[in-house]
Motif scaffolding. Structure first.
Motif, PDB file in Angstrom:
ATOM      1  N   ASN A 183       0.862  -8.972  18.566  1.00 40.98           N
ATOM      2  CA  ASN A 183       0.855  -9.756  17.348  1.00 40.98           C
ATOM      3  C   ASN A 183      -0.546 -10.275  17.013  1.00 40.98           C
ATOM      4  O   ASN A 183      -0.957 -10.302  15.860  1.00 40.98           O
ATOM      5  CB  ASN A 183       1.774 -10.955  17.609  1.00 40.98           C
TER       6      ASN A 183
ATOM      7  N   THR B 244      -2.562  -4.945   4.569  1.00 45.88           N
ATOM      8  CA  THR B 244      -1.659  -4.796   5.729  1.00 45.88           C
ATOM      9  C   THR B 244      -1.821  -3.412   6.375  1.00 45.88           C
ATOM     10  O   THR B 244      -1.197  -3.128   7.383  1.00 45.88           O
ATOM     11  CB  THR B 244      -0.173  -4.971   5.343  1.00 45.88           C
TER      12      THR B 244
ATOM     13  N   GLY C  58       7.301 -10.955  11.930  1.00 40.78           N
ATOM     14  CA  GLY C  58       6.665 -10.822  13.239  1.00 40.78           C
ATOM     15  C   GLY C  58       7.079  -9.527  13.899  1.00 40.78           C
ATOM     16  O   GLY C  58       7.230  -8.512  13.225  1.00 40.78           O
TER      17      GLY C  58
ATOM     18  N   GLY D 247       6.792  -7.009   9.603  1.00 42.89           N
ATOM     19  CA  GLY D 247       5.947  -7.682   8.605  1.00 42.89           C
ATOM     20  C   GLY D 247       5.896  -9.182   8.806  1.00 42.89           C
ATOM     21  O   GLY D 247       5.581  -9.651   9.912  1.00 42.89           O
TER      22      GLY D 247
ATOM     23  N   GLY E 290      -2.534  -0.650   8.643  1.00 44.90           N
ATOM     24  CA  GLY E 290      -2.967  -0.542  10.036  1.00 44.90           C
ATOM     25  C   GLY E 290      -2.443  -1.641  10.940  1.00 44.90           C
ATOM     26  O   GLY E 290      -2.684  -1.611  12.149  1.00 44.90           O
ATOM     27  N   ALA E 291      -1.711  -2.606  10.393  1.00 45.87           N
ATOM     28  CA  ALA E 291      -1.229  -3.724  11.221  1.00 45.87           C
ATOM     29  C   ALA E 291      -0.266  -3.220  12.305  1.00 45.87           C
ATOM     30  O   ALA E 291      -0.299  -3.686  13.444  1.00 45.87           O
ATOM     31  CB  ALA E 291      -0.561  -4.775  10.348  1.00 45.87           C
ATOM     32  N   GLY E 292       0.574  -2.260  11.946  1.00 49.94           N
ATOM     33  CA  GLY E 292       1.522  -1.708  12.919  1.00 49.94           C
ATOM     34  C   GLY E 292       0.803  -0.888  13.990  1.00 49.94           C
ATOM     35  O   GLY E 292       1.120  -0.980  15.181  1.00 49.94           O
ATOM     36  N   ASP E 293      -0.186  -0.115  13.580  1.00 52.87           N
ATOM     37  CA  ASP E 293      -0.963   0.676  14.548  1.00 52.87           C
ATOM     38  C   ASP E 293      -1.654  -0.266  15.538  1.00 52.87           C
ATOM     39  O   ASP E 293      -1.779   0.044  16.725  1.00 52.87           O
ATOM     40  CB  ASP E 293      -2.066   1.495  13.849  1.00 52.87           C
TER      41      ASP E 293
ATOM     42  N   ASN F 272       8.408   0.263  12.206  1.00 53.16           N
ATOM     43  CA  ASN F 272       8.604  -0.992  11.500  1.00 53.16           C
ATOM     44  C   ASN F 272      10.091  -1.078  11.114  1.00 53.16           C
ATOM     45  O   ASN F 272      10.873  -0.173  11.415  1.00 53.16           O
ATOM     46  CB  ASN F 272       7.638  -1.145  10.311  1.00 53.16           C
TER      47      ASN F 272
ATOM     48  N   ILE G 165      -4.346 -12.279   3.382  1.00 58.76           N
ATOM     49  CA  ILE G 165      -4.194 -10.954   3.978  1.00 58.76           C
ATOM     50  C   ILE G 165      -5.057  -9.996   3.171  1.00 58.76           C
ATOM     51  O   ILE G 165      -4.842  -9.796   1.983  1.00 58.76           O
ATOM     52  CB  ILE G 165      -2.716 -10.503   3.963  1.00 58.76           C
TER      53      ILE G 165
ATOM     54  N   THR H  26       8.031  -3.688  14.559  1.00 60.26           N
ATOM     55  CA  THR H  26       7.332  -4.703  13.770  1.00 60.26           C
ATOM     56  C   THR H  26       8.153  -4.991  12.515  1.00 60.26           C
ATOM     57  O   THR H  26       8.889  -4.124  12.032  1.00 60.26           O
ATOM     58  CB  THR H  26       5.914  -4.243  13.374  1.00 60.26           C
TER      59      THR H  26
ATOM     60  N   ARG I 179       0.830  -1.205   0.000  1.00 60.93           N
ATOM     61  CA  ARG I 179       0.000   0.000   0.000  1.00 60.93           C
ATOM     62  C   ARG I 179       0.867   1.258   0.000  1.00 60.93           C
ATOM     63  O   ARG I 179       1.919   1.326   0.618  1.00 60.93           O
ATOM     64  CB  ARG I 179      -0.980   0.001   1.173  1.00 60.93           C
TER      65      ARG I 179
END
Ligand code: ATP
Ligand code: NOS
Length: 434
Positions: A402, A353, A289, A286, A355-358, A254, A350, A284, A162
């Motif tokens: 996680n 992705t 992990g 990706g 917002g995964a870090g937020d 990240n 998936i 993070t 993205r």
């Protein structure tokens, strides 16, 4: 406050609603509350599937977040509209996402400091933002503005990557007088993003962020900074390092942002390096992990019963059952690291992705708040003989963060649409020991 992680542990509080002693305490003294506070850029994410040629045509760099000039943003929007490429619209902003997720997970209050269009039209982006934000998020402090809120074109290419293109609107117009000191009393943490400083030199947002930091320090509230995108860091490492040293307790990033900040490609080494400037690190990575790194008191360190992991620091997770502390509150600080691979190896599909870090950060913030809440209500608990930053251990927080990231990966929206399934309330029993 709903508690994170091992909810059946003996320290879980409120311990048991049926316990007459606890009920009595609660009647005499209503439980002390806490909340999370964040300074955000009010943005709606406008998601569209595009090809690489689209990115090239609009001079966008894949995987990153760039702010566009107004006319360029309009051109991009027109092309998306004409070609009918827009698939979803969601409230966004890395801080807004984090506060919303926190409120959903903790079932408790967060305060967003930012702007909002004063003349709301039903169906407008501002309206959509408000409709799809957790009712636990307190929006009463928002500063009214005459212009639109920001738009974040979230461009998904075929490889699932993205790219963000931002049309700022009035998102950076937050003035320091709309950062009230009252919001920091009893707050568990202040969360900020590095995006806050990339506005125009005349934008008041940076001063507002500094005002928030000033109040946080005054009220002993830890400052948590999420790095957002490597482009904000690259070329300005020295400035950011000074910023971290001076203001920040915990940094979330990240692996790309971590490399831009520290020069270390390896996320574990990067996290280790960042400990020279801050007390706690969430990094993070990706599909690899995530890592955490921090300090604990040597005397209080707790050895992991999980397999010791190989890495650039030998047996780095040896003491991951310890709880994070600030370096200054340790007499003999030792560094502690932990790592977790993606939950169940990552989702089969998936969705996105974004917002995964937020999401990972909101879980960590939930754990920090739970600690503040528990300490305020059960100050004599053995949990608080030392001054810890979190309620749970490094290891437990990694698992929890996680798990929350995974939830976001399985949905389109960057914000949790609901909390984790109730039957998973105890991570140990329901999920990790599967
Ligand atoms: N491809 C993947 N496979 C499995 N898990 C993933 C994948 N990508 C992300 N994750 C999970 O999500 C977590 C956070 O992801 P990532 O490092 O991509 O965050 P990020 O780049 O900060 O995301 P964003 O900025 O969009 O919020 C990871 O720690 C991991 O648990
Ligand atoms: O410049 C920015 N400021 C604030 N948030 C941003 C910016 N660019 C992208 N995102 C936000 O990052 C989230 C995923 O982590 C997205 O929801 C997007 O809104």
């Amino acid at each position: 406050m709903k508690f994170p992680g091992q909810r059946k542990s003996k320290h879980y509080f409120p311990v048991d609603a049926r316990d007459p002693l606890v009920a009595q305490i609660q009647q005499e003294n209503p439980l002390s509350r806490t909340h999370l506070v964040g300074v955000g850029q009010t943005i709606v994410d406008i998601e569209a599937r595009v090809d690489d040629a689209f990115l090239a045509r609009h001079n966008l760099s894949k995987g990153h977040s760039l702010v566009l000039e107004e006319d360029k943003a309009e051109e991009l929007y027109q092309e998306l509209k004409e070609r009918n490429l827009i698939s979803h619209e969601y409230p966004g902003d890395t801080i807004g996402n984090t506060l919303h997720n926190y409120s959903v997970l903790a079932d408790d209050a967060s305060i967003l400091l930012g702007v909002m269009s004063q003349d709301l039209k039903i169906g407008s982006y501002a309206y959509r933002y408000l409709c799809n934000t957790s009712s636990r998020m307190d929006l009463d402090y928002l500063q009214p503005v005459s212009g639109p809120i920001g738009r974040c074109y979230t461009l998904i290419t075929e490889d699932g990557e993205r790219t963000f293109a931002i049309n700022e609107g009035d998102m950076n117009q937050l003035r320091p007088e709309f950062v009230p000191e009252a919001a920091f009393e009893n707050a568990s943490a202040l969360v900020l993003s590095s995006y806050l400083v990339r506005g125009k030199p005349t934008d008041p947002m940076k001063d507002s962020a500094l005002k928030a930091i000033e109040y946080a320090k005054k009220h002993n509230v830890p400052v948590v900074l999420t790095l957002g995108t490597k482009y904000v860091i690259e070329g300005k490492q020295e400035w950011w390092i000074e910023f971290l040293k001076e203001h920040v307790t915990c940094v979330a990033m990240n692996e790309e942002e971590a490399e831009a900040l520290t020069g270390e490609k390896d996320p574990l080494l990067a996290a280790d390096k960042a400990l020279e400037w801050v007390d706690l690190v969430l990094c993070t990575a990706g599909p690899i992990g995530l890592y955490m790194a921090g300090y604990t008191e040597d005397e209080l360190k707790r050895e992991s019963t999980l397999p010791l992991l190989p890495g650039r620091i030998a047996e780095f997770n040896k003491y991951e059952f310890s709880r994070p502390m600030t370096k200054a509150s340790c007499e003999n600080p030792i560094r502690v690291y932990s790592h977790i691979a993606p939950y169940l190896g990552g989702p089969v599909e998936i969705k996105n992705t974004n917002g995964a870090g937020d999401a990972a950060l909101s879980a960590l913030l939930h754990d920090m708040s739970a600690n503040v809440y528990h300490k305020a209500n059960v100050p004599n608990s053995a949990k608080h003989v030392a001054k810890c930053l979190t309620y749970s251990s490094f290891s437990q927080i990694c698992q929890y963060s996680n798990r929350v990231s995974y939830q976001v990966l399985t949905q389109h929206a960057p914000r949790l649409s609901r909390g984790l399934p109730e039957r998973e309330d105890c991570l140990e029993e329901a999920y990790w020991e599967r």
